[in-house]
Design an enzyme around this catalytic site. Structure first.
Site, PDB file in Angstrom:
ATOM      1  N   ASP A 166       0.855  -1.185   0.000  1.00 43.82           N
ATOM      2  CA  ASP A 166       0.000   0.000   0.000  1.00 43.82           C
ATOM      3  C   ASP A 166       0.894   1.239   0.000  1.00 43.82           C
ATOM      4  O   ASP A 166       1.724   1.405   0.906  1.00 43.82           O
ATOM      5  CB  ASP A 166      -0.898   0.041   1.242  1.00 43.82           C
ATOM      6  N   LYS A 229      -7.425   2.954  -2.736  1.00 46.76           N
ATOM      7  CA  LYS A 229      -7.754   2.912  -1.310  1.00 46.76           C
ATOM      8  C   LYS A 229      -8.086   4.327  -0.854  1.00 46.76           C
ATOM      9  O   LYS A 229      -7.477   5.293  -1.322  1.00 46.76           O
ATOM     10  CB  LYS A 229      -6.558   2.339  -0.552  1.00 46.76           C
ATOM     11  N   LYS A 265     -10.340  -0.560  -1.664  1.00 46.46           N
ATOM     12  CA  LYS A 265     -10.095  -0.769  -0.241  1.00 46.46           C
ATOM     13  C   LYS A 265     -10.480   0.485   0.549  1.00 46.46           C
ATOM     14  O   LYS A 265      -9.682   1.402   0.701  1.00 46.46           O
ATOM     15  CB  LYS A 265      -8.625  -1.120   0.017  1.00 46.46           C
TER      16      LYS A 265
END
Length: 320
Positions: A166, A229, A265
């Site tokens: 990430d 995300k 996400k």
């Protein structure tokens, strides 16, 4: 100091002039060309109304045990604290290891998400097949270090056993409209990741508008994101239904344009089971069943896991 400031100002001016000259000579960048394929002017009132309609009409049918079991299997069990220690991360990993024996009828979490310092420890201790090891790299949460540092941190994380990465989109560059620079950063880190899935955190609460959320989503996907995300969880706000709705719209339009499926996400500020059910419902209504797998739909959270377990089992449970 005056001489240094004058030199810096001259450098900035020269770079701006070069950018304008390049744009005139070579035309719009591939990312600017990509932007033209999408409607980036988001009607925030229309989004608000659409989200309210989904919550009123669709959420109740998803407020059930089966959906909550699915959500449990989409959780990336997260610990990203200044106070994290080897002992606390090992204890969290051991709880994941023992979960199958204690709750054999329930899905295990999708991933354990930690800082890169703990990657090797988790990789050596994790015994459950199918649980990913997610690392936040690239100078999380600010993304403000030199690119060489971001690359080295990401390379080391993968070498230590990270199976998901990430990163944070360089928000400052985005707000300065340096879209080429944003894309170059993302693309360079995706080259480092190779086949390891990479999620790009947009930090939606800092982008100023839902139009910018959509633009950041489109830019990140074209630059190499495997997932988008919402948030780091370290800023003033986290995932919102409206932000997730717009991100889902961007993913759908990108999929329709390119045929490439991108995961989502939501993370940060998911404080209740109902928060998660709402986000699930938005993904279902905008993206459809194809995204309702524990691979394509993830939730970044720490507190939600026990809340889901409590509602699934019908009694207060504090396993994690």
């Amino acid at each position: 100091m005056g001489i240094i400031k004058k030199t810096v100002d001259n450098d900035i001016k020269q770079q701006a002039e070069k950018t304008k000259k390049d744009a005139a000579e070579y035309g719009p960048s591939k990312y600017e060309q990509a932007f033209k394929k999408y409607d980036l002017n988001v009607d925030e009132k229309a989004v608000d109304e659409a989200v309210k309609k989904i919550i009123a009409e669709k959420v109740p049918e998803n407020d059930n045990v089966e959906v909550k079991k699915f959500l449990l299997g989409s959780v990336e069990l997260t610990s990203l604290h200044t106070t994290d220690t080897d002992e606390s991360i090992l204890a969290m990993t051991e709880k994941v290891n023992k979960f199958d024996n204690e709750y054999p009828a329930l899905p295990h979490v999708a991933a354990i998400c930690v800082y890169p310092r703990f990657t090797e420890l988790v990789a050596q201790s994790l015994e459950v097949d199918g649980v990913e090891i997610t690392n936040v790299t690239g100078n999380f949460p600010s993304s403000q270090s030199r690119m060489e540092v971001k690359v080295a941190e990401t390379q080391l994380a993968i070498a230590d056993g990270a199976t998901n990465i990430d990163i944070v989109m360089p928000v400052g560059k985005f707000l300065s409209e340096d879209y080429e620079g944003v894309a170059d950063d993302i693309n360079e880190l995706k080259e480092v990741c190779g086949d390891v899935p990479m999620k790009v955190i947009l930090e939606t609460c800092d982008l100023g508008s839902l139009s910018n959320v959509k633009k950041a989503a489109i830019l990140s996907m074209y630059a190499g994101a495997d997932y988008i995300k919402t948030s780091t969880g370290k800023e003033k706000a986290g995932a919102t239904p409206e932000g997730v709705y717009v991100m889902c719209q961007a993913i759908k339009e990108y999929y329709d344009e390119t045929g490439i499926q991108i995961g989502i996400k939501p993370a940060g500020g998911i404080n209740t089971v109902m928060d998660a059910v709402v986000l699930y419902t938005i993904v279902k209504e905008v993206l459809g069943e194809k995204w309702l797998t524990n691979y394509w739909f993830r939730l970044g959270t720490s507190r939600l896991t026990n809340l889901l377990l409590s509602e699934i089992t019908g009694k207060e449970t504090k396993w994690f």
